[in-house]
Design a protein around this motif. Structure first.
Motif, PDB file in Angstrom:
ATOM      1  N   TYR A 206       0.833  -1.209   0.000  1.00 29.99           N
ATOM      2  CA  TYR A 206       0.000   0.000   0.000  1.00 29.99           C
ATOM      3  C   TYR A 206       0.861   1.250   0.000  1.00 29.99           C
ATOM      4  O   TYR A 206       0.600   2.201  -0.716  1.00 29.99           O
ATOM      5  N   LEU A 211       3.752   5.707  -2.774  1.00 28.96           N
ATOM      6  CA  LEU A 211       5.011   6.350  -3.185  1.00 28.96           C
ATOM      7  C   LEU A 211       4.999   6.582  -4.692  1.00 28.96           C
ATOM      8  O   LEU A 211       5.378   7.647  -5.186  1.00 28.96           O
ATOM      9  N   ILE A 212       4.557   5.547  -5.424  1.00 28.74           N
ATOM     10  CA  ILE A 212       4.505   5.653  -6.888  1.00 28.74           C
ATOM     11  C   ILE A 212       3.455   6.676  -7.298  1.00 28.74           C
ATOM     12  O   ILE A 212       3.619   7.389  -8.282  1.00 28.74           O
ATOM     13  N   ASP A 213       2.360   6.736  -6.538  1.00 27.30           N
ATOM     14  CA  ASP A 213       1.289   7.673  -6.884  1.00 27.30           C
ATOM     15  C   ASP A 213       1.661   9.123  -6.594  1.00 27.30           C
ATOM     16  O   ASP A 213       0.820  10.013  -6.714  1.00 27.30           O
ATOM     17  N   GLY A 214       2.896   9.362  -6.175  1.00 29.48           N
ATOM     18  CA  GLY A 214       3.364  10.743  -6.059  1.00 29.48           C
ATOM     19  C   GLY A 214       3.429  11.290  -4.648  1.00 29.48           C
ATOM     20  O   GLY A 214       3.515  12.493  -4.457  1.00 29.48           O
ATOM     21  N   TYR A 215       3.369  10.413  -3.648  1.00 29.66           N
ATOM     22  CA  TYR A 215       3.406  10.890  -2.274  1.00 29.66           C
ATOM     23  C   TYR A 215       4.776  10.629  -1.648  1.00 29.66           C
ATOM     24  O   TYR A 215       5.484   9.716  -2.057  1.00 29.66           O
ATOM     25  N   GLN A 219       3.820  11.235   3.841  1.00 27.52           N
ATOM     26  CA  GLN A 219       2.427  11.356   3.389  1.00 27.52           C
ATOM     27  C   GLN A 219       1.792   9.981   3.201  1.00 27.52           C
ATOM     28  O   GLN A 219       0.618   9.781   3.502  1.00 27.52           O
ATOM     29  N   GLN A 228      -5.392   2.580   8.276  1.00 26.95           N
ATOM     30  CA  GLN A 228      -5.514   1.138   8.433  1.00 26.95           C
ATOM     31  C   GLN A 228      -5.041   0.661   9.791  1.00 26.95           C
ATOM     32  O   GLN A 228      -5.341  -0.454  10.202  1.00 26.95           O
TER      33      GLN A 228
ATOM     34  N   PRO B  72      10.532   7.625  -5.888  1.00 20.75           N
ATOM     35  CA  PRO B  72       9.537   7.181  -6.876  1.00 20.75           C
ATOM     36  C   PRO B  72       8.674   8.340  -7.370  1.00 20.75           C
ATOM     37  O   PRO B  72       8.405   8.446  -8.564  1.00 20.75           O
ATOM     38  N   ALA B  73       8.265   9.213  -6.453  1.00 21.02           N
ATOM     39  CA  ALA B  73       7.400  10.329  -6.854  1.00 21.02           C
ATOM     40  C   ALA B  73       8.117  11.225  -7.860  1.00 21.02           C
ATOM     41  O   ALA B  73       7.528  11.661  -8.852  1.00 21.02           O
ATOM     42  N   VAL B  77       6.676   7.882 -12.426  1.00 25.61           N
ATOM     43  CA  VAL B  77       6.304   6.649 -13.110  1.00 25.61           C
ATOM     44  C   VAL B  77       4.960   6.178 -12.562  1.00 25.61           C
ATOM     45  O   VAL B  77       4.611   6.481 -11.433  1.00 25.61           O
ATOM     46  N   MET B  79       2.655   2.677 -11.946  1.00 22.66           N
ATOM     47  CA  MET B  79       2.912   1.239 -11.905  1.00 22.66           C
ATOM     48  C   MET B  79       1.644   0.481 -11.532  1.00 22.66           C
ATOM     49  O   MET B  79       0.922   0.878 -10.630  1.00 22.66           O
ATOM     50  N   TYR B  87      -6.195   0.799  -2.127  1.00 18.45           N
ATOM     51  CA  TYR B  87      -6.258   1.288  -0.747  1.00 18.45           C
ATOM     52  C   TYR B  87      -7.586   0.842  -0.157  1.00 18.45           C
ATOM     53  O   TYR B  87      -8.644   1.280  -0.592  1.00 18.45           O
ATOM     54  N   PHE B  98      -6.611   9.174  -6.221  1.00 19.81           N
ATOM     55  CA  PHE B  98      -5.480   9.324  -5.293  1.00 19.81           C
ATOM     56  C   PHE B  98      -4.205   9.878  -5.952  1.00 19.81           C
ATOM     57  O   PHE B  98      -3.620  10.838  -5.433  1.00 19.81           O
ATOM     58  N   PRO B  99      -3.769   9.325  -7.091  1.00 20.31           N
ATOM     59  CA  PRO B  99      -2.552   9.875  -7.709  1.00 20.31           C
ATOM     60  C   PRO B  99      -2.749  11.323  -8.175  1.00 20.31           C
ATOM     61  O   PRO B  99      -1.811  12.118  -8.121  1.00 20.31           O
ATOM     62  N   ARG B 101      -4.512  13.559  -6.741  1.00 22.86           N
ATOM     63  CA  ARG B 101      -4.544  14.474  -5.600  1.00 22.86           C
ATOM     64  C   ARG B 101      -3.175  14.608  -4.948  1.00 22.86           C
ATOM     65  O   ARG B 101      -3.021  15.320  -3.968  1.00 22.86           O
ATOM     66  N   SER B 102      -2.168  13.923  -5.470  1.00 22.11           N
ATOM     67  CA  SER B 102      -0.858  13.941  -4.827  1.00 22.11           C
ATOM     68  C   SER B 102      -0.291  15.356  -4.849  1.00 22.11           C
ATOM     69  O   SER B 102      -0.664  16.167  -5.688  1.00 22.11           O
ATOM     70  N   PRO B 103       0.600  15.631  -3.888  1.00 25.70           N
ATOM     71  CA  PRO B 103       1.177  16.981  -3.829  1.00 25.70           C
ATOM     72  C   PRO B 103       1.922  17.345  -5.111  1.00 25.70           C
ATOM     73  O   PRO B 103       2.106  18.518  -5.392  1.00 25.70           O
ATOM     74  N   ILE B 104       2.313  16.333  -5.879  1.00 27.48           N
ATOM     75  CA  ILE B 104       3.054  16.630  -7.102  1.00 27.48           C
ATOM     76  C   ILE B 104       2.102  17.078  -8.208  1.00 27.48           C
ATOM     77  O   ILE B 104       2.389  18.003  -8.962  1.00 27.48           O
ATOM     78  N   ARG B 148      -5.721   3.387 -11.853  1.00 23.09           N
ATOM     79  CA  ARG B 148      -4.932   4.305 -11.038  1.00 23.09           C
ATOM     80  C   ARG B 148      -3.666   4.737 -11.779  1.00 23.09           C
ATOM     81  O   ARG B 148      -3.113   5.795 -11.510  1.00 23.09           O
ATOM     82  N   ARG B 152      -3.072   9.044 -14.908  1.00 21.95           N
ATOM     83  CA  ARG B 152      -1.906   9.922 -14.962  1.00 21.95           C
ATOM     84  C   ARG B 152      -1.310   9.953 -16.360  1.00 21.95           C
ATOM     85  O   ARG B 152      -1.688   9.191 -17.241  1.00 21.95           O
TER      86      ARG B 152
END
Ligand code: ATP
Ligand code: MG
Lengths: 313, 331
Positions: A206, A211-215, A219, A228, B72-73, B77, B79, B87, B98-99, B101-104, B148, B152
Motif C-alpha cells: 500500500y 510512493l509511486i502515486d506521487g506521495y 504522506q 488502516q 519514486p514520486a 512513473v 505502476m 487502498y 489518489f494519484p 490528488r498527490s502533492p506533485i 490508477r 496519470r
C-alpha cells in the motif's frame, strides 16, 4: 447429523458458554454495582448490616463529594434564611452548612489532563516508533525492541525513589508535565510493541503504491498506513488510558497539590467528618465514567484489537 | 513521455540474484514486453525503474538522466502491481483520484472528476465508483489498479501482468484498449505478461529474461522467428515448440544437438511416418498430437481434418531451428 457444522457451535455448547459468561459477568459486576449503589445511599444505610439492597436513594454522597461542610447547631440553622439550592437543603437536613467547594473537581480535571495527555503522547510516539521498527532497517533492531520491552519487566514502582529524586531535581514534582512524562515513559513500551504488531500486518504494497502515486514516505504513512492502523491505535489508546487513569502509587508519591489526580484524592475524603462512604463511592463512580465512555466509543476497535493475530483482513 | 534505460543494472536479494548486468533501453513511445518464467526478474526490473528498489550496481536513466537519487514520486512513473493493491479504506473513486490528488500533481477537483469518469468508462467500472475497494471482485480490483495508472500521464507506465485475473473476453477487450491508449498518447510502456497473444499483438519490442539476464531484445517477429537460443524459442509459440534430438531427421548442421519445430516448421505428406495419438478440436484450430520414434510432437492441421488416432501421416522439417548442446541457436 444433517446440520453438522465445523464452525457453528451446537446449542449445547452455546448454553454452556452462555452460563459461564453470565456467571463471570455477575462476579465482576457485583463490586461495581455495589459502588454505584453506595454512592446513592445515606451515611447510615451505607454501613448498615446486613447490607441494604433496597434503600431510599439520596444525592447526599455526591453533594458531600463536591463540598466541604461545617456542623451548625439547631438554633443557628433555624435562624438562617431558607436554603437557595437543593444541595444546600440536603446538607442542612444533616445539620450542617456548606463551607465551600471541595477539591474533587480540580483533581478530576487533573486526571483528565494527565490521563489523556499521556495517552496521546504514548500513542503518538508509539505509532511513529512502531512504524520505524516495522519498516526501516535499523541497526540492532531486535536488541532495541527487547530493551524497550525490558522497561516493563519490573514493577515501575521499584524505581520510585530514583524517579522521586529526579523529579525533585528537575522541578517536575507535582506538575502536570512531570506526570504526563512519567506515564508516557511507562506506557510507551506497550504502545510500541502493540502497534508494531498492527503495522507489521499492513502490507507494504500500500505504501509502495502511494510512493509511486506521487506521495512522500511521510504522506504515505499518514494517508495510507494510519487509517488502516486505526484499530490498533484505538486499542492501544484504551490500554494506555486505563493505566494512566488508574495509577495510584506514583500519584501519591509525586503529587500533593497542583497536579494531584483523583485516585490519591478519593481516599482523603474518608477523613473529612467521619467515614463518608457514600461520598467515596460517588467519587469512584464519577471517576469510572470517562474510561467507560472512552471504551464504549472505541469498543468496536477494541474487540478487533484484542483478537488481532487471529483472522484479520 | 520518456525514454527509459537500464545500464548494467544488477540486484541481489541475499544469495538470490534477481537481476544481473541488465542493459536495456525502452525507447520513447514504445511498448516493451518483458517475458520470462517465474523468478526471472521481471518484477524486479519494474521495481528498479520505479525506485522502490535500488540497484546494487549499474544505473537507471530516464530521458538520459540518472534517477538513482530520485524518489519514486520524483521519477514520475505509474505502476500496476502484480498483487493489485487498492487502498482498502477508500472508495473506488478515491482510489482512482489518489494519484491526481498527490502533492506533485495537485489536480483541480473538476478535472479529477472528468479524468476518473473517463478512465472508469474505458475499464468498464463506472458502476462501481462508489463501492468500497474491498467489495470488488479480483478482476474489478485489477481494473481499478490499471485505472490508477491510466489517470496519470507519467514518463512511463510499468505494468506487471495487469490483465491476469480477467476473463478471456474482457482481457481481449482491454488488450485492445490499452494498446490504443498507448498508440494515441504515444506513451511509453514496460509490460510484463505470460500471455503470448498480449506479447505479440501489443509489443513493439520484447525483452526475454533468463534468471536475471536479458538474453534477447528485439521486435516480436524477431524474437519469434530468430530466437538466439532454445530458451527464447520456448517462450513463444502456441502450441509450444517441439524439441527433438537433431538426429531424428537427417540433414542437421554440424554441432546441432536438438531441433526445434513449430507447427509451421512441419510439412505434412512427405518424410518420416508418424502415428496420430490425439486430435484436439479447439474451434479455430485443430491440434494434432503425433508420435515419431517415441517422441511426442504437437502440430496444427486442417480444422476439418478427417484424421483419427491410430492413423499415420508422413512429416518432415521445413526451415526448422537448430540448437547446440548448450541451447544456443546455430541455424
Ligand atoms: N524482496 C525480495 N526478497 C528476496 N528475494 C526476492 C525479493 N524480490 C524478488 N526476489 C527474488 O528475486 C528473483 C526474481 O524475482 P521477481 O519477482 O523479479 O520475479 P518475476 O520474474 O517477477 O516472477 P513472477 O513471474 O513469478 O512474478 C526471485 O528469485 C525472487 O525470489
Ligand atoms: Mg513478478
Amino acid at each position: 447429523m444433517s446440520s453438522y457444522s465445523i464452525t457453528a457451535p451446537s446449542s449445547r455448547q452455546k448454553w454452556i458458554a452462555g452460563t459461564i459468561v453470565i456467571l463471570y459477568a455477575l462476579i465482576t459486576i457485583t463490586p461495581l454495582v455495589w459502588i454505584i449503589a453506595t454512592g446513592f445511599k445515606s451515611g447510615p444505610d451505607s454501613i448498615s448490616y446486613p447490607p441494604k439492597v433496597l434503600f431510599q436513594p439520596t444525592l447526599e454522597g455526591y453533594v458531600n463529594l463536591f463540598t466541604t461542610r461545617t456542623r451548625a447547631n439547631a438554633e443557628d440553622l433555624a435562624a438562617m434564611p431558607p436554603p437557595e439550592t437543593w444541595y444546600e437543603q440536603v446538607v442542612r437536613d444533616n445539620g450542617m452548612v456548606i463551607a465551600g467547594p471541595s477539591r474533587y473537581g480540580e483533581r478530576f480535571l487533573n486526571s483528565v489532563i494527565i490521563g489523556f495527555g499521556s495517552t496521546f503522547l504514548s500513542v503518538f510516539l508509539g505509532t511513529l516508533a512502531a512504524y520505524a521498527f516495522s519498516r526501516f532497517k535499523i541497526p540492532l533492531k531486535d536488541d532495541l525492541l527487547f530493551f524497550i520491552l525490558s522497561t516493563r519487566m519490573m514493577p515501575p514502582i521499584a524505581v520510585a525513589i530514583p524517579i522521586f529524586l529526579m523529579f525533585r531535581t528537575l522541578g517536575l514534582s507535582d506538575t502536570h508535565l512531570g506526570m504526563i512524562l512519567l506515564y508516557t515513559a511507562v506506557n510507551i513500551s506497550l504502545a510500541v510493541w502493540l502497534l508494531k504488531g498492527f503495522i507489521d500486518e499492513i502490507p507494504r504494497e500500500y505504501e509502495e503504491a502511494a510512493l509511486i502515486d506521487g506521495y512522500t514516505r511521510f504522506q504515505a504513512f499518514y494517508k495510507v498506513v494510519l487509517p488502516q492502523a486505526a484499530t490498533g491505535i484505538a486499542s492501544t489508546a484504551i490500554f494506555c488510558l486505563i493505566f494512566a487513569w488508574n495509577e495510584y502509587a506514583f500519584a501519591v508519591l509525586l503529587t500533593s497539590g497542583t497536579a494531584q489526580t483523583a485516585p490519591p484524592f478519593i481516599p482523603t475524603i474518608i477523613g473529612v467528618g467521619g467515614k463518608d462512604w457514600p461520598a467515596v463511592a460517588a467519587g469512584a463512580t464519577l471517576f469510572l465514567l470517562p474510561v467507560m465512555v472512552f471504551t464504549i466509543l472505541l469498543r468496536k476497535h477494541l474487540l478487533r484489537g484484542i483478537t488481532f493475530g487471529a483472522v484479520r483482513k | 513521455m520518456a525514454e527509459v534505460s537500464l545500464r548494467k543494472a544488477s540486484k541481489s536479494f541475499g544469495k538470490d540474484i534477481a537481476l544481473a548486468d541488465v542493459t536495456m533501453t525502452v525507447p520513447d513511445g514504445s511498448f516493451v514486453v518483458l517475458l520470462g518464467p517465474t523468478g526471472a526478474g521481471k518484477t524486479t526490473t519494474l521495481r528498479l525503474i520505479s525506485g522502490l528498489e535500488r540497484p546494487d550496481s549499474g544505473d537507471i536513466l530516464i530521458n538520459g538522466r540518472s534517477v538513482l537519487g530520485a524518489t519514486p514520486a520524483q521519477r514520475d512513473v505509474a505502476m500496476v502491481f502484480q498483487q493489485y493493491s487498492l487502498y482498502p479504506h477508500m472508495s473506488v473513486r478515491d482510489n482512482l483520484a489518489f494519484p491526481l490528488r498527490s502533492p506533485i500533481l495537485k489536480t483541480p477537483e473538476d478535472e479529477i472528476r472528468r479524468k476518473v469518469a473517463e478512465v472508469a468508462e474505458v475499464l468498464r467500472i463506472s458502476g462501481k465508483l462508489d463501492n468500497k475497494a474491498t467489495t470488488l471482485s479480483g478482476g474489478e480490483m485489477q481494473r481499478v489498479s490499471i485505472g490508477r495508472a491510466l489517470v496519470r500521464n507519467p514518463s512511463i507506465y510499468l505494468m506487471d501482468e495487469p490483465l491476469s485475473s480477467l476473463d478471456a473476453k474482457l482481457r481481449a477487450d482491454l488488450r485492445v484498449e490499452l494498446k490504443s491508449i498507448q498508440a494515441d498518447l504515444g506513451a511509453t510502456f514496460l509490460y510484463v505478461t505470460h500471455d503470448q497473444i498480449e506479447a505479440m499483438t501489443m509489443a513493439t519490442h520484447i525483452g526475454v529474461l533468463d534468471r536475471g539476464r536479458l538474453v534477447q531484445f528485439g521486435s516480436p517477429r524477431d524474437i519469434y522467428e530468430n530466437p538466439v537460443s532454445l530458451y527464447v524459442a520456448s517462450r513463444l509459440g502456441i502450441p509450444r515448440l517441439n524439441v527433438l534430438p537433431a538426429s531424428v531427421f537427417g540433414g542437421a548442421p554440424y554441432g546441432a544437438m536438438t531441433i526445434g519445430l513449430r507447427p509451421e516448421h512441419i510439412s505434412q505428406g512427405v518424410g518420416k511416418p508418424a502415428s496420430v495419438t490425439r486430435v484436439e478440436h479447439l474451434g479455430d484450430q485443430t491440434r494434432l498430437h503425433l508420435s515419431l520414434e517415441g517422441h511426442d510432437i504437437v502440430t496444427l492441421t486442417d480444422v476439418h481434418t478427417g484424421l483419427e488416432p491410430g492413423d499415420h501421416i508422413a512429416i518432415q522439417p521445413h526451415n526448422p531451428l537448430f540448437f547446440d548442446a548448450g541451447g544456443a541457436r546455430i541455424a
